[in-house]
Design an enzyme around this catalytic site. Structure first.
Site, PDB file in Angstrom:
ATOM      1  CE  LYS A  40      -1.839   1.701   4.219  1.00 53.05           C
ATOM      2  NZ  LYS A  40      -1.379   3.037   4.235  1.00 53.05           N
ATOM      3  CG  ASN A  41       2.307   2.727   3.684  1.00 47.42           C
ATOM      4  OD1 ASN A  41       1.325   3.073   3.489  1.00 47.42           O
ATOM      5  ND2 ASN A  41       2.945   2.675   4.730  1.00 47.42           N
ATOM      6  CB  CYS A 135      -3.512  10.838  13.059  1.00 48.08           C
ATOM      7  SG  CYS A 135      -2.981   9.285  13.210  1.00 48.08           S
ATOM      8  NE  ARG A 140       0.836  10.135  11.130  1.00 43.06           N
ATOM      9  CZ  ARG A 140       0.626   9.198  10.468  1.00 43.06           C
ATOM     10  NH1 ARG A 140      -0.598   8.578  10.496  1.00 43.06           N
ATOM     11  NH2 ARG A 140       1.326   8.706   9.422  1.00 43.06           N
ATOM     12  CG  ASP A 323       3.564   1.642   9.693  1.00 45.09           C
ATOM     13  OD1 ASP A 323       3.011   2.515  10.448  1.00 45.09           O
ATOM     14  OD2 ASP A 323       3.496   1.737   8.422  1.00 45.09           O
ATOM     15  NE  ARG A 415      -6.752   4.331   6.076  1.00 46.93           N
ATOM     16  CZ  ARG A 415      -5.779   5.048   6.963  1.00 46.93           C
ATOM     17  NH1 ARG A 415      -6.000   5.312   8.430  1.00 46.93           N
ATOM     18  NH2 ARG A 415      -4.627   5.436   6.379  1.00 46.93           N
TER      19      ARG A 415
HETATM   20  C1  UD1 Z   1       4.525   6.775   6.461  1.00 44.34           C
HETATM   21  C2  UD1 Z   1       3.722   5.573   6.491  1.00 44.34           C
HETATM   22  C3  UD1 Z   1       3.264   5.275   7.746  1.00 44.34           C
HETATM   23  C4  UD1 Z   1       4.483   5.042   8.621  1.00 44.34           C
HETATM   24  C5  UD1 Z   1       5.255   6.246   8.552  1.00 44.34           C
HETATM   25  C6  UD1 Z   1       6.394   5.882   9.604  1.00 44.34           C
HETATM   26  C7  UD1 Z   1       2.741   5.895   4.297  1.00 44.34           C
HETATM   27  C8  UD1 Z   1       1.525   6.311   3.308  1.00 44.34           C
HETATM   28  N1  UD1 Z   1       2.686   6.052   5.739  1.00 44.34           N
HETATM   29  O1  UD1 Z   1       3.687   7.689   6.999  1.00 44.34           O
HETATM   30  O2  UD1 Z   1       2.490   4.143   7.672  1.00 44.34           O
HETATM   31  O3  UD1 Z   1       3.946   4.715  10.050  1.00 44.34           O
HETATM   32  O4  UD1 Z   1       5.879   6.612   7.232  1.00 44.34           O
HETATM   33  O5  UD1 Z   1       7.250   4.751   9.104  1.00 44.34           O
HETATM   34  O6  UD1 Z   1       3.775   5.525   3.715  1.00 44.34           O
HETATM   35  N2  UD1 Z   1       7.023  14.168  10.753  1.00 44.34           N
HETATM   36  C9  UD1 Z   1       7.090  15.709  11.013  1.00 44.34           C
HETATM   37  N3  UD1 Z   1       6.846  16.675  10.112  1.00 44.34           N
HETATM   38  C10 UD1 Z   1       6.430  16.176   8.815  1.00 44.34           C
HETATM   39  C11 UD1 Z   1       6.375  14.851   8.536  1.00 44.34           C
HETATM   40  C12 UD1 Z   1       6.676  13.843   9.440  1.00 44.34           C
HETATM   41  O7  UD1 Z   1       7.671  16.049  12.158  1.00 44.34           O
HETATM   42  O8  UD1 Z   1       6.084  17.123   7.938  1.00 44.34           O
HETATM   43  C13 UD1 Z   1       7.426  13.434  11.625  1.00 44.34           C
HETATM   44  C14 UD1 Z   1       5.932  12.509  12.013  1.00 44.34           C
HETATM   45  O9  UD1 Z   1       5.294  13.123  13.119  1.00 44.34           O
HETATM   46  C15 UD1 Z   1       6.759  11.348  12.565  1.00 44.34           C
HETATM   47  C16 UD1 Z   1       8.130  11.138  11.646  1.00 44.34           C
HETATM   48  O10 UD1 Z   1       8.058  12.454  11.065  1.00 44.34           O
HETATM   49  O11 UD1 Z   1       7.374  11.308  13.822  1.00 44.34           O
HETATM   50  C17 UD1 Z   1       7.937  10.050  10.548  1.00 44.34           C
HETATM   51  O12 UD1 Z   1       6.689  10.434   9.809  1.00 44.34           O
HETATM   52  P1  UD1 Z   1       6.815  10.029   8.100  1.00 44.34           P
HETATM   53  O13 UD1 Z   1       8.038   9.293   7.903  1.00 44.34           O
HETATM   54  O14 UD1 Z   1       6.731  11.596   7.534  1.00 44.34           O
HETATM   55  O15 UD1 Z   1       5.508   9.447   8.175  1.00 44.34           O
HETATM   56  P2  UD1 Z   1       4.448   9.420   6.811  1.00 44.34           P
HETATM   57  O16 UD1 Z   1       5.120   9.567   5.734  1.00 44.34           O
HETATM   58  O17 UD1 Z   1       3.239  10.233   7.265  1.00 44.34           O
END
Ligand code: UD1
Length: 436
Positions: A40-41, A135, A140, A323, A415
């Site tokens: 999915k991701n 969330c 997030r 995850d 999902r």
């Molecule tokens: C993706 C995955 C999700 C997984 C996560 C971490 C997808 C669709 N989802 O989510 O299943 O749990 O990676 O492996 O691929 N952060 C910030 N600012 C930002 C973005 C992120 O502070 O702008 C922080 C988040 O709060 C978190 C960390 O960075 O603590 C990692 O998040 P991120 O890797 O961005 O997660 P997603 O891409 O949303």
């Protein structure tokens, strides 16, 4: 595909939220072989990347999931048409694409919708994407996505809950992240592919899903170096072209199926996986007493009657994935002794704790650490899924709990897991979906 499966596909495709429940009779040892689906991701950013070049794309190993249909609905807003050519193949046509807003009603249901930001900005010089909101387990942020677009020369404002990004032309730059972010790395890769000059992403996410996106962009004509490493270098090209791709296997689904083997003292082989993507997870199965056989495209876990207690800390890839945190909490809740689970990625991702406790688990949370005192047995109860991976954890716990566990709100499960109950049933679980 069975006729039952055929009936279910349109529902998933329209993204209808169901109030279905999953009922599990615990106590059966799982055995046999089962295939994981496509990731999915990895599929979500690849679908968004089709916005970068007009044409027709073909993808295989695409899972049938609510999140995928949400992304397709999002693409439809931009004039992109899609059709499934068989159960797990899809054709995308972006020839009549136009710019439009990524609306709150879609973005709020799936955070990964923000993946359209980079491609829209690159293609049209302007993007309007709703902020995703919170969330189940807390805020997030998307600041890193915004920071990345600004580094490439965009002017970004927040207007009535929307990210509004504008740039006459994007230009390469160095983006250095304090935190490794999967989504922000993917978004910047897509925006930078056609930016003028060179973009360097320092502390880039190296998750397999990001590497798969980078490989897809390369197939579209992008020039990207450092794939799989935390330093990605993008040399902008004037334009990209459509490409076809097979989605990589879903390492989290595979890990969840192996956890089902581990929690039931079972013996299960999962096929259609890349064991190298599961390194840290497999090491933890071994630490918990399972024997793990890694083959080319499959993994087999043979578990002891009761898992041993272990310590788990989530980290960016190649560390242990957040995850898989909830699923390991279910596993360790019946472990022999005291385990600890630290989530360094999402420090309050513990909504499943209260539900696992309803089944008899003994868990104490302090800050971002869960102390899990293994109990000899769990007992079935009605529980509520609170998010995607939490729902999987509750089903895993239900597989070992005495009596019946009824998991409600399984729309969270849908999902990200394609017919998990059917896969577990094929391995010998007593589990069924009750339609509501
Ligand atoms: C993706 C995955 C999700 C997984 C996560 C971490 C997808 C669709 N989802 O989510 O299943 O749990 O990676 O492996 O691929 N952060 C910030 N600012 C930002 C973005 C992120 O502070 O702008 C922080 C988040 O709060 C978190 C960390 O960075 O603590 C990692 O998040 P991120 O890797 O961005 O997660 P997603 O891409 O949303």
């Amino acid at each position: 595909m069975s006729s039952k499966a055929k009936e279910e596909t349109p529902k998933a495709a329209t993204g209808t939220i169901t109030m279905d429940e999953i009922w599990v009779q615990g106590g059966r040892r799982l055995s046999g072989s089962v295939a994981a689906g496509g990731s999915k991701n990895a599929t979500l950013p690849v679908l968004a990347a089709t916005l970068l070049a007009p044409g027709v794309y073909h993808f295989t190993n695409v899972p049938v999931l609510k999140d995928i249909s949400t992304m397709l609905q999002m693409l439809a807003r931009f004039g992109v048409t899609s059709r499934r050519t068989d159960a797990h193949s899809i054709e995308i046509d972006t020839r009549n694409q136009k710019n439009a807003e990524a609306p709150y009603e879609l973005v709020k249901t799936m955070r990964a919708s923000i993946y359209v930001l980079g491609p829209l900005l690159a293609r049209y010089g302007e993007a309007r994407v709703s902020l995703p909101g919170g969330c189940a387990w807390g805020p997030r942020p998307v600041d890193l996505h915004i920071k990345g677009m600004e580094a490439l020369g965009a002017v970004v404002d927040i207007d009535h809950g929307y990210i509004v990004a504008k740039a006459d032309s994007l230009r390469g730059s160095t983006v250095s992240f304090d935190i490794s972010s999967v989504g922000a790395t993917g978004n910047i890769l897509m925006a930078a592919a056609t930016a003028a000059g060179e973009t360097v992403i320092e502390n880039a996410a190296s998750e397999p899903e990001i590497t798969a996106l980078a490989e897809f962009l390369v197939a579209m004509g992008a020039r990207i170096e450092g794939l799989g490493s935390p330093r990605l270098v993008v040399k902008g090209v004037p334009e990209l072209h459509p490409a076809d791709a097979a989605m990589i296997p879903d390492r989290i689904e595979a890990g969840t199926l192996l956890a089902a083997a581990a929690i039931t003292g079972g013996d299960v082989e999962v096929t259609n996986v890349d064991p190298s993507h599961l390194g840290a997870v497999l090491t933890k199965f071994e630490a918990a007493g399972s024997s793990v056989e890694r083959a080319d495209r499959s993994v087999r876990v043979r578990a002891p009657e009761r898992p041993e207690a272990i310590a788990v800390t989530t980290q960016p890839y190649p560390g242990f994935p957040t995850d898989m945190q909830a699923q390991f909490m279910a596993l360790l809740s019946v472990g022999d002794g005291a385990s600890s689970i630290v989530d360094t990625i999402y420090t309050d991702r513990f909504t499943h704790v209260a539900e696992l406790e309803r089944l008899g688990a003994d868990i104490r949370v302090e800050g971002n650490t869960a102390f899990v005192q293994g109990v000899e047995s769990l007992s079935g109860a009605p529980v509520m899924a609170t998010d995607l991976r939490a729902s999987a954890a509750l089903i895993l716990a239900g597989l070992i709990a005495g009596g019946e566990t009824r998991v409600s709100r399984v729309y969270h499960l849908d999902r990200g897991y394609e017919r998990l109950e059917e896969k577990l049933s094929a391995l010998g679980a007593s589990i069924r979906r009750v339609r509501r």
